[in-house]
Enzyme design. Structure first.
Site, PDB file in Angstrom:
ATOM      1  N   ASP A 218      -7.402  -5.440  -3.994  1.00 45.17           N
ATOM      2  CA  ASP A 218      -6.985  -4.391  -4.928  1.00 45.17           C
ATOM      3  C   ASP A 218      -7.186  -4.826  -6.372  1.00 45.17           C
ATOM      4  OD1 ASP A 218      -6.206  -2.559  -3.042  1.00 45.17           O
ATOM      5  OD2 ASP A 218      -4.078  -3.042  -3.130  1.00 45.17           O
TER       6      ASP A 218
ATOM      7  N   HIS B 110       1.636   3.070  -3.366  1.00 43.58           N
ATOM      8  CA  HIS B 110       0.603   3.808  -4.093  1.00 43.58           C
ATOM      9  C   HIS B 110       0.891   5.308  -4.148  1.00 43.58           C
ATOM     10  CE1 HIS B 110      -2.444   0.903  -5.162  1.00 43.58           C
ATOM     11  NE2 HIS B 110      -2.430   0.379  -3.956  1.00 43.58           N
TER      12      HIS B 110
ATOM     13  N   HIS C 240     -51.842  22.174   7.688  1.00 44.42           N
ATOM     14  CA  HIS C 240     -51.730  20.752   7.993  1.00 44.42           C
ATOM     15  C   HIS C 240     -53.037  20.239   8.593  1.00 44.42           C
ATOM     16  CE1 HIS C 240     -47.468  21.487   7.375  1.00 44.42           C
ATOM     17  NE2 HIS C 240     -47.195  20.189   7.533  1.00 44.42           N
TER      18      HIS C 240
ATOM     19  N   GLN D  13       0.826  -1.211   0.000  1.00 49.39           N
ATOM     20  CA  GLN D  13       0.000   0.000   0.000  1.00 49.39           C
ATOM     21  C   GLN D  13       0.859   1.261   0.000  1.00 49.39           C
ATOM     22  OE1 GLN D  13      -3.303  -0.426  -0.547  1.00 49.39           O
ATOM     23  NE2 GLN D  13      -2.575  -2.552  -0.641  1.00 49.39           N
TER      24      GLN D  13
ATOM     25  N   GLU E 118      -8.582   2.328   6.353  1.00 53.49           N
ATOM     26  CA  GLU E 118      -9.140   1.888   5.080  1.00 53.49           C
ATOM     27  C   GLU E 118      -9.073   0.365   4.944  1.00 53.49           C
ATOM     28  OE1 GLU E 118      -8.534   2.706   0.284  1.00 53.49           O
ATOM     29  OE2 GLU E 118      -6.899   3.152   1.677  1.00 53.49           O
ATOM     30  N   HIS E 119      -7.866  -0.198   5.027  1.00 55.64           N
ATOM     31  CA  HIS E 119      -7.667  -1.648   4.951  1.00 55.64           C
ATOM     32  C   HIS E 119      -7.166  -2.139   6.309  1.00 55.64           C
ATOM     33  CE1 HIS E 119      -6.675  -0.111   0.808  1.00 55.64           C
ATOM     34  NE2 HIS E 119      -7.515  -1.065   0.466  1.00 55.64           N
TER      35      HIS E 119
END
Length: 425
Positions: free
Chosen positions: A350, A250, A409, A247, A316-317
């Site tokens: 992924d 990235h 109403h 990761q 995230e992961h």
């Protein structure tokens, strides 16, 4: 808890300059439409090509791919689509009587026009297109507009283009950045206006999605990749290190984090990371900066403390390298996607396992999950009131409206009371 390695930059924030730039881009595209998009494409991407990818260009790109390359992408599309279909089957319509004469329910209706942003980035990520487009196709979207930067020989990488076609994109444009988001949100002469925009991107794309939200729906604001590897003393330091670096490569701002109940495993993993960086990663790989600036290794003194840290990070992961990890699943509730046991690599998700890799970052997992087929449908309610249900609800609504002082109403409700009631109108 004890930090054996601490990040130098704990979070990435959008600068005022990025916010200002994106606001200007959106305003220009709204006003100048295609001309505005082309202006920014030329400025940022050095692209002077046609915005829409023609059928001839698609056919040429597809012919350039080998049978094996196309088969690999077909497998990605099939697996993502299969998982999305299984998810959609879990979203059921509702029709039920809630008391005599009170029928209520909801329908599941597809979003008609979807905008899909597919990042270009440093590498042609072959699964990114299917991840965003295939669930929209499964949901039943009539029109899927896909935008991706023209950063491969003046166009979109052939494999990325093929994935978009196979996933169900109906219009494909070689447009990147905030100008792509603006074009899809407001429409131009060439780019259709959409109802919802989904897909990851850089900080300009994320800021653009934030600014157009309300005009269109969005999936979520996704930042650079994050992973938290949670371990005990049974973990393999080499696998842990590899999972962190997968990761980290990235983006320089990617967050590779380890939490371990074993100081020994944590320290060995740090050594393995440094060794892998020397042996396997080129000097210009983002993994070096990511690990140096954003990497963290935390020693947790107990399993309970480790679980608390994982939930607090809302990562995230979340990859659990712990013995009998499935037993811990009910105690972990803040994550984008969960990976149980050491061999359930985040890389599988992924690429090809089938779950979506567009996931919440920067603690957004506290309140949302990742992109899924549900982002492309609306759950819309309906009701039908008849017979005694009318009397029951009208009586209640009349009395409540009197308390609230809402004459309109009260009037609407009281007109529906049966003749046995005295009308005060």
């Amino acid at each position: 808890m004890e930090y054996l390695k601490k990040a130098q930059h704990l979070e990435q924030t959008v600068s005022n300059e990025v916010e200002k730039t994106v606001k200007e881009i959106i305003s220009t595209v709204k006003t100048e439409r295609d001309a505005g998009v082309k202006k920014y494409e030329e400025r940022f991407s050095k692209s002077v090509r046609a915005l829409r990818v023609s059928e001839e260009e698609i056919e040429k790109s597809v012919r350039s791919l080998s049978y094996d390359e196309k088969a690999l992408i077909d497998r990605v599309v099939e697996r993502i689509s299969s998982f999305a279909k299984a998810q959609l089957e879990c979203i059921s319509p509702l029709e039920k009587e809630f008391g005599p004469g009170i029928h209520m329910g909801h329908r599941i209706v597809p979003i008609e026009k979807v905008g899909a942003y597919i990042p270009g980035g440093r590498f042609p990520l072959l699964s990114s297109g299917p991840m965003v487009v295939a669930p929209a196709k499964v949901a039943g979207a009539k029109e899927i507009v896909a935008c991706s930067p023209a950063n491969y020989e003046g166009g979109i990488h052939p494999a990325v283009l093929y994935g978009l076609v196979r996933s169900g994109a109906t219009h494909i444009y070689a447009i990147g950045g905030a100008q792509a988001i603006a074009a899809m949100a407001y429409g131009t002469e060439s780019v259709p206006e959409v109802d919802v925009i989904a897909g990851p991107g850089n900080r300009f794309v994320a800021e653009a999605k934030k600014q157009v939200f309300g005009k269109v729906g969005i999936d979520l604001i996704a930042g650079p990749s994050e992973v938290l590897v949670f371990t005990d003393d049974t973990a393999d330091p080499k696998k842990c290190a590899a999972d962190l670096l997968a990761q980290a490569e990235h983006d320089p701002y990617a967050r590779p984090i380890m939490v371990s109940t074993s100081r020994t495993i944590a320290e060995q993993t740090i050594k393995e990371v440094e060794q892998f960086l020397k042996e396997y990663f080129s000097s210009d790989s983002p993994a070096h900066e990511s690990w140096a600036q954003m990497g963290e290794v935390i020693y947790a003194r107990s399993l309970e403390e480790g679980l608390d840290i994982c939930n607090d990070y809302a990562i995230e992961h979340l990859h659990v390298h712990v013995k009998d990890s499935r037993k811990l699943m009910d105690r972990l509730h803040n994550y984008g996607s969960l990976f149980l046991d050491s061999d359930s690599s985040v890389v599988f998700s992924d690429k090809v396992s089938g779950t979506n890799h567009t996931l919440p970052t920067l603690k957004a997992a506290r309140y949302t999950g990742g992109l899924w087929v549900g982002n492309y449908v609306k759950v819309i309610t309906h009701q039908e009131i008849t017979g005694s249900g009318v009397d029951f609800l009208a009586t209640h609504a009349t009395e409540q409206s009197n308390i609230e002082g809402l004459e309109g109403h009260r009037l609407s409700a009281e007109l529906r009371l049966s003749d046995k009631y005295l009308y005060n109108i």
